[in-house]
Design an enzyme around this catalytic site. Sequence first.
Site, PDB file in Angstrom:
ATOM      1  N   ASP A 146       0.802  -1.221   0.000  1.00 37.33           N
ATOM      2  CA  ASP A 146       0.000   0.000   0.000  1.00 37.33           C
ATOM      3  C   ASP A 146       0.842   1.283   0.000  1.00 37.33           C
ATOM      4  O   ASP A 146       0.627   2.179   0.834  1.00 37.33           O
ATOM      5  CB  ASP A 146      -0.926   0.032   1.241  1.00 37.33           C
ATOM      6  CG  ASP A 146      -1.652  -1.289   1.474  1.00 37.33           C
ATOM      7  OD1 ASP A 146      -2.129  -1.876   0.490  1.00 37.33           O
ATOM      8  OD2 ASP A 146      -1.731  -1.718   2.652  1.00 37.33           O
ATOM      9  N   GLU A 196     -11.501  -0.676  -2.897  1.00 34.29           N
ATOM     10  CA  GLU A 196     -10.734   0.017  -1.857  1.00 34.29           C
ATOM     11  C   GLU A 196      -9.595   0.783  -2.515  1.00 34.29           C
ATOM     12  O   GLU A 196      -9.516   0.865  -3.733  1.00 34.29           O
ATOM     13  CB  GLU A 196     -10.183  -0.993  -0.833  1.00 34.29           C
ATOM     14  CG  GLU A 196      -9.316  -2.072  -1.440  1.00 34.29           C
ATOM     15  CD  GLU A 196      -8.982  -3.195  -0.462  1.00 34.29           C
ATOM     16  OE1 GLU A 196      -9.473  -3.157   0.676  1.00 34.29           O
ATOM     17  OE2 GLU A 196      -8.251  -4.109  -0.849  1.00 34.29           O
TER      18      GLU A 196
END
Length: 585
Positions: free
Chosen positions: A43, A211
């Site tokens: 991420d 997401e």
Amino acid sequence: MTMFKQNKNLLIIGLSFCAVLILSIRVCFAQQNPIITGMFLADPSAHVWKDGRLYIYPSHDIAPPRGCDLMDKYHVFSTDDMIHWVDNGEILNASQVPWGRKEGGFMWAPDCAYKNGIYYFYFPHPSGTDWNSTWKIGVATSTSPDSGFKCQGYIPGLESLIDPQVFQDDDGQYYFYYGGGGICKGGKLKDNMMEIDGTMQNMVGLVDFHEATWVFKRNGIYYLTYADNHSDATGDNRMCYAISTNPLGPWTYKGVYMDPTDSYTTHGSVVEYKGQWYQFYHNSSVSHYDWLRSVCVDKLYFNPDGTIQKIVQTKSIPPADILNSYNGDFESDLDSWRFFEVPDSLGSTATVETTNVVQGREAVKLTFVPPDSTLSDRALDNWDTNVGVNAGEKYTASVQAMTTTSGTLKLSITFGFFDNNRNVISEITKDSTLTSRYQTFSVEDAAPANASSCWIAFRLKGENGKLGAGTLFLDDAKIVGSSDTTATGVSKQKTELPSGYKLEQNYPNPFNPTTTVSYSIPKASFVTIKVYDFLGREIETLVNEEKSAGNYKTEFDGSKITSGIYFDNMKAGNFVETKKLILLK
Ligand code: FUB
């Protein structure tokens, strides 16, 4: 996370060296993926700050790879050339979040923003045992981009969602986005950067949003990139994007611009640095586990109409380089290794990834799919080696080993003796549980009366039914005799411990292309030795691990860099020492 698969609607859901310029040095490394292999990271949120460096704020995957629940900390990394990455260290731990769940973990995808001398670090973290319904978006602040962050609280009034991102528009207004499980929301941030100004709005127009929201602006167009809902045939996420003329939408869906990696999730950030746009993301090419991810970057290109071209995911870093990043050279006192392929009939495969173990240049990586719970001829063995021994003398066979699948795999060492006719006259085997850090494993045995030589073999053992695959990294194999009158090929055992810390001048110096760096530590310490060029850019990590008291040596290989002056810097506790290395080709 298996829970993701079960329910899509779940909420996921320098060193400053004052060196005189003597020679002009150009470092010849090319960027390869993953860009960081010493720890598992996911991420990545990328930003270019006022010091001109590019920083990434990733989350940190933790073994064993059972999901994302163990993720408990954040490190920051930075670069000024997209090739050499500095680990600026840990900036926040779950234990430092006053309102965080008592069990810790769950430090998921973060982001960072800068305003008026303060860096604001936004991170999703649950506030309760029921993690999935108690997410909050925490805010920690610092005057530095990579240290000194202190938790200030969390953004009040938000829903239990993840993956925060902050975007600053050209007029100076900051926008906050977050989302997961099909919901994506955005809103204005107040001047204090810790409260929402007005209400959060649904981001309208996104298709199959999952997401990983990331908003950026180029040529007056706002782009919102995100991960979709695993709709590819592989079941892995893809990166999609939508555009708008307004930072809060409505959005026009423009499609998939990055295919799935080899990892279940995808999550990235887009940033422009020195005139080039980049896509940061993660994959699982080092571990082959969905939840032990590694950070990658590739160039991102736009068509003349502003649409994004499909990202070409560059190949992963060659295995030999991955090995180097784990622990450097394979310093074996043994030679003539041979390797065994696991017979297909056993339903397993084993591969050995090394360029040249015989000459002692690399660590050794063994991968087994699936691991086998029995001992047989597979793995790494130096059966062919004639390491002479003295009858009756005690010998210690040792190796440094680690696995990326901590706690579930065992290292099996077999140490045996031959007679004059190379008949096996004795052997012992010891199994030890592996961790994700290099540890020294050893076996001791006395040479029988008719012993003439010995051998050592290493095998990876798994527990059937518990794990589908495993990887074993080996380094620094030795057989050490206990007396001073050791036979050919066997080192003497050292009993004297050093009285202080010391980094020796490398030898030879000048060198081409390899040189040996020796160092001593008087007590167990975490030792880091890194090589830098004279501009302070990190070239290589030679040592980065806990060591027991003793004298050590490691080798630096300059074959991939140009002639010039370099520095090796050793840190152990409060001890710091730097020496100058001269590479002359
Ligand atoms: O890394 C934990 C979670 O996995 C992130 O928050 C999601 O975006 C996914 O990458």
